[in-house]
Design an enzyme around this catalytic site. Sequence first.
Site, PDB file in Angstrom:
ATOM      1  N   GLU A   3       3.248   1.171  -3.393  1.00 53.78           N
ATOM      2  CA  GLU A   3       3.150   2.029  -4.575  1.00 53.78           C
ATOM      3  C   GLU A   3       2.963   3.474  -4.134  1.00 53.78           C
ATOM      4  OE1 GLU A   3       1.205  -0.625  -8.150  1.00 53.78           O
ATOM      5  OE2 GLU A   3      -0.128   0.672  -6.998  1.00 53.78           O
ATOM      6  N   CYS A   4       3.792   4.367  -4.614  1.00 52.11           N
ATOM      7  CA  CYS A   4       3.671   5.808  -4.394  1.00 52.11           C
ATOM      8  C   CYS A   4       3.522   6.119  -2.898  1.00 52.11           C
ATOM      9  CB  CYS A   4       2.514   6.358  -5.216  1.00 52.11           C
ATOM     10  SG  CYS A   4       2.596   8.161  -5.451  1.00 52.11           S
ATOM     11  N   GLY A   5       2.332   6.476  -2.427  1.00 54.73           N
ATOM     12  CA  GLY A   5       2.151   6.743  -1.008  1.00 54.73           C
ATOM     13  C   GLY A   5       2.537   5.568  -0.145  1.00 54.73           C
TER      14      GLY A   5
END
Length: 436
Positions: free
Chosen positions: A327-329
């Site tokens: 997720e994201c990072g």
Amino acid sequence: MAAGLVISAPASGVGKTTLTLALARAWRHRGLNVQCFKSGPDYIDPAFHAAATGRASVNVDSWAMDRGAISHLVSRGADADVVLAEGSMGLFDGVAARGVSGTGATADIAEMLGWPVVLVIDPSGQAQTAAAIAAGLRDYRPGVRLAGVVLNRVASPRHEDLVRRALSDAGIAVFGALPRHAEISLPKRHLGLVQAEEQAEIGKLIDEAARFVAEHVDLDAVLRSAASWTPQPAANGLNVTPPGQRIALARDAAFSFVYPHMLEAWRGAGAEISTFSPLSDEAPDASADVCWLPGGYPELHAGKIAANTRFRSGLRAFAETRPVHGECGGYMVLGTALTDADGVRHEMTGLLGLETSFAKRRMHLGYRLATLAAPMPGHRPSARLRGHEFHYSTILAQPDTPLAVVHDATGAVIAETGSQRGHATGTFFHLIAEDR
């Protein structure tokens, strides 16, 4: 029976978190059991709440969650003496289009639970106008009840007197006034507050905030303003399916943005979670059947992640036979490369073709509704997932098969589709709940 309150403000940056932490710790010093919640998609504040109260805090979100899920989450406050819900942004700030049970505004939670609102007002650069703002907030939505205000960062006794008189004339209670006090400011970085676990002195900071607030705020009057509250039985809980039976979860300063309610829901459904630290060059547990890399600050640690060969090779070996999701990072680390703020390009794990850069910062912020085109751990194709995106990276390349069709809260299609290749999947949004 618990007493419920919502802590809100006209805008961000006024002092909601500091007041919430200080009230929670001050009442805890008096022997009261305090439970906190966070309204909206902020994944940092619940850890501060837990540090102040000794009890886990979770997010409640009217855009992403239905009333049953919210009732289920807040029911953990049934055995508390005081329950505080800290708001996000301004009291009525949400998105234009209604979500599952509201727009994501703090006011939705206040009205839904029947809890009165304590407003934090910063009257810097104004005097009587602060009363006009408070009165406007009080009268804007009939179902939302204002308990009173706490003034923050007042400049002088004369300034305080002017604002107090105006609020009194408007029929609004003032619970206290806080002069400027730099010692209790919480440090920040580009995605919000520096995380609680990164601050060795967080307990002392909260204690000082509690002492300061107890000196300037009538804690008894605030407590009397709270609504008596008994949780209503929830017909259903969260619609969350664990991504696997045994989950290897990346967890350290670079991978820490995960909603507490998600981890609790996974465990509640019988999943086992083992953590590992990519920054310590650890690989995921070889006995796990899925690996999950949450968001965080990989851009601050990109050089170390690139140099940690045991982590990178271990993750690649894991992904040969089992699902890995970021997720994201975490998604960025699953990609080919990440360019940091200084323009230095760092090789990532290469499980996906994504390339991102922080050299030219561009903010991506908002709710996301994704319809999956391919499966991801715990969710079938065509599932509708609700989440929130917040980062400053720029996509240089996203060449893999799109994972989903993603819309923002207005219904517009966005370019951050996520990616799928082999057993690896990734999204820029942080998952909050799946539509029923």
